[in-house]
Design a protein around this motif. Structure first.
Motif, PDB file in Angstrom:
ATOM      1  N   UNK A 107       4.012  19.984   9.122  1.00 20.02           N
ATOM      2  CA  UNK A 107       2.795  19.568   8.417  1.00 20.02           C
ATOM      3  C   UNK A 107       1.861  18.806   9.346  1.00 20.02           C
ATOM      4  N   UNK A 108       0.715  19.412   9.610  1.00 21.52           N
ATOM      5  CA  UNK A 108      -0.238  18.791  10.531  1.00 21.52           C
ATOM      6  C   UNK A 108      -0.930  17.591   9.910  1.00 21.52           C
ATOM      7  N   UNK A 109      -1.083  17.578   8.573  1.00 16.01           N
ATOM      8  CA  UNK A 109      -1.800  16.461   7.957  1.00 16.01           C
ATOM      9  C   UNK A 109      -1.028  15.155   8.091  1.00 16.01           C
ATOM     10  N   UNK A 110       0.283  15.208   7.909  1.00 18.20           N
ATOM     11  CA  UNK A 110       1.085  13.987   8.044  1.00 18.20           C
ATOM     12  C   UNK A 110       1.145  13.561   9.499  1.00 18.20           C
ATOM     13  N   UNK A 111       1.343  14.518  10.386  1.00 18.38           N
ATOM     14  CA  UNK A 111       1.362  14.186  11.821  1.00 18.38           C
ATOM     15  C   UNK A 111       0.020  13.585  12.252  1.00 18.38           C
ATOM     16  N   UNK A 112      -1.079  14.164  11.801  1.00 17.81           N
ATOM     17  CA  UNK A 112      -2.393  13.660  12.198  1.00 17.81           C
ATOM     18  C   UNK A 112      -2.677  12.286  11.601  1.00 17.81           C
ATOM     19  N   UNK A 113      -2.198  12.050  10.399  1.00 25.10           N
ATOM     20  CA  UNK A 113      -2.395  10.728   9.800  1.00 25.10           C
ATOM     21  C   UNK A 113      -1.769   9.648  10.676  1.00 25.10           C
ATOM     22  N   UNK A 114      -0.539   9.880  11.091  1.00 23.89           N
ATOM     23  CA  UNK A 114       0.124   8.869  11.919  1.00 23.89           C
ATOM     24  C   UNK A 114      -0.422   8.844  13.343  1.00 23.89           C
ATOM     25  N   UNK A 115      -0.704  10.016  13.899  1.00 22.62           N
ATOM     26  CA  UNK A 115      -1.173  10.060  15.284  1.00 22.62           C
ATOM     27  C   UNK A 115      -2.626   9.672  15.445  1.00 22.62           C
ATOM     28  N   UNK A 116      -3.509  10.308  14.681  1.00 23.73           N
ATOM     29  CA  UNK A 116      -4.943  10.096  14.850  1.00 23.73           C
ATOM     30  C   UNK A 116      -5.453   8.871  14.095  1.00 23.73           C
ATOM     31  N   UNK A 176       0.841  -1.202   0.000  1.00 21.93           N
ATOM     32  CA  UNK A 176       0.000   0.000   0.000  1.00 21.93           C
ATOM     33  C   UNK A 176       0.874   1.249   0.000  1.00 21.93           C
ATOM     34  N   UNK A 177       0.585   2.165  -0.911  1.00 18.19           N
ATOM     35  CA  UNK A 177       1.385   3.381  -1.056  1.00 18.19           C
ATOM     36  C   UNK A 177       0.455   4.577  -1.191  1.00 18.19           C
ATOM     37  N   UNK A 178       0.518   5.481  -0.219  1.00 19.60           N
ATOM     38  CA  UNK A 178      -0.320   6.670  -0.247  1.00 19.60           C
ATOM     39  C   UNK A 178       0.539   7.880  -0.599  1.00 19.60           C
ATOM     40  N   UNK A 179      -0.116   8.942  -1.056  1.00 20.19           N
ATOM     41  CA  UNK A 179       0.612  10.151  -1.439  1.00 20.19           C
ATOM     42  C   UNK A 179      -0.076  11.372  -0.848  1.00 20.19           C
ATOM     43  N   UNK A 180       0.682  12.152  -0.091  1.00 21.10           N
ATOM     44  CA  UNK A 180       0.189  13.419   0.441  1.00 21.10           C
ATOM     45  C   UNK A 180       0.433  14.519  -0.594  1.00 21.10           C
ATOM     46  N   UNK A 181      -0.410  15.541  -0.569  1.00 21.64           N
ATOM     47  CA  UNK A 181      -0.217  16.660  -1.485  1.00 21.64           C
ATOM     48  C   UNK A 181       1.065  17.400  -1.143  1.00 21.64           C
ATOM     49  N   UNK A 182       1.630  18.059  -2.165  1.00 29.41           N
ATOM     50  CA  UNK A 182       2.786  18.904  -1.935  1.00 29.41           C
ATOM     51  C   UNK A 182       2.363  20.312  -1.574  1.00 29.41           C
ATOM     52  N   UNK A 183       3.349  21.186  -1.434  1.00 28.83           N
ATOM     53  CA  UNK A 183       3.093  22.575  -1.065  1.00 28.83           C
ATOM     54  C   UNK A 183       4.079  23.442  -1.836  1.00 28.83           C
ATOM     55  N   UNK A 184       3.602  24.400  -2.633  1.00 26.58           N
ATOM     56  CA  UNK A 184       4.503  25.252  -3.410  1.00 26.58           C
ATOM     57  C   UNK A 184       5.525  26.002  -2.563  1.00 26.58           C
ATOM     58  N   UNK A 185       5.253  26.173  -1.278  1.00 23.98           N
ATOM     59  CA  UNK A 185       6.215  26.839  -0.397  1.00 23.98           C
ATOM     60  C   UNK A 185       7.340  25.911   0.042  1.00 23.98           C
TER      61      UNK A 185
END
Length: 303
Positions: free
Chosen positions: A119-128, A76-85
């Protein structure tokens, strides 16, 4: 054990059974190359990075999507969005790493990449979502760029940490503790190298790809080779430059590297990988490689 003593490490490592954990990841995650471009700060100590004119964001995005599709055939391989910044956030393994039930957040050397740790989305994915405990190293002052600087034998719980401006001895100690490793060998990278995972890959705990010219001390190369004999494969400078050392095993049967790396392998290296039981799988990533990293750098492992 955390040491610079090659002989002491080798004596210890030889007695470590492959019972520390699974030798390859259970899943993987990527970060899309949205806003992909040349980060001037990162280029200051990454000689692999191309000039700005060589960056092709559209081609990088297409190749990255093909990478996710290819890896998804294996795990299984997921992909988070990038950020232009965050123009070189396509290499998440430097910032986020995992051990059993734990997310480790590293501290990047350059400010342009330190933003990724927030990045809160990656942290929340693993934590929550996954319920992982978090070990946050991002706010202390010592650089420790996780599995860029620290190559891990997950089967035996061994770490190989190359020291450079991207990781100092204190950073190595913090990562050794955060990943809960049995032993970590510290050594200096050659002055031209920024990350260990460009010059060393441990494949499913039973083989090693080693680029001798990426190490400051040949004794470090010999010690690592002794740990993985008879499947310690020494790569040439040309193979290193093609990113053949930036490889990863995501199953016990295959090793993944970019198409450039695979094309650059010598017949001897191909035969040695086959002898170790690995088929070679590759994906075109030349556009991504303009940013100074290759396939392994793109892959965040989930254990």
């Amino acid at each position: 054990m955390l040491t610079r003593d090659f002989n002491a490490f080798l004596d210890f490592a030889r007695h470590c059974a492959p019972d520390f954990g699974p030798s390859t990841a259970n899943a993987a995650f990527l970060v899309a190359p949205d806003g992909f471009g040349r980060a001037i700060e990162s280029a200051s100590d990454n000689h692999y990075m191309a000039d700005a004119a060589a960056f092709d964001a559209v081609r990088a995005s297409t190749q990255h999507r093909e990478l996710q599709r290819a890896l998804s055939d294996v795990l299984p391989t997921i992909c988070f969005s990038g950020d232009p910044a965050m123009p070189d956030a396509v290499f998440p393994n430097n910032v986020f790493g995992t051990a059993a039930g734990r997310l480790v957040v590293g501290r990047m050397r350059h400010a342009v990449r330190q933003r990724e740790a927030g990045r809160s989305d990656i942290r929340q994915f693993f934590g929550d979502t996954l319920g992982y405990a978090e070990v946050d190293l991002s706010h202390q002052e010592h650089p420790c760029e996780l599995t860029g600087a620290l190559v891990i034998d997950r089967a035996r719980g061994l770490g190989f940490c190359g020291l450079s401006e991207r990781c100092d001895e204190t950073g190595a100690a913090l990562m050794h503790e955060a990943f809960g490793l049995r032993a970590t060998l510290m050594f200096d990278l050659a002055p031209s190298e920024y990350h260990t995972n460009v010059v060393l890959a441990i494949l499913a705990g039973r083989a090693a790809l080693i680029c001798p010219d990426g190490f400051a001390d040949p004794a470090a190369v010999d010690a690592i080779a002794a740990c993985y004999a008879p499947h310690a494969i020494r790569l040439t400078a040309a193979e290193r430059a093609a990113y053949a050392g930036n490889a990863i095993a995501l199953s016990s049967e295959s090793v993944w590297m970019s198409a450039t790396a695979a094309a650059g392998l010598s017949d001897a290296s191909r035969a040695a990988l086959a002898d170790a039981g690995f088929a070679i799988r590759s994906v075109e990533l030349d556009a991504i490689e303009a940013a100074g990293g290759s396939l392994r750098c793109c892959v965040g492992e989930i254990y």
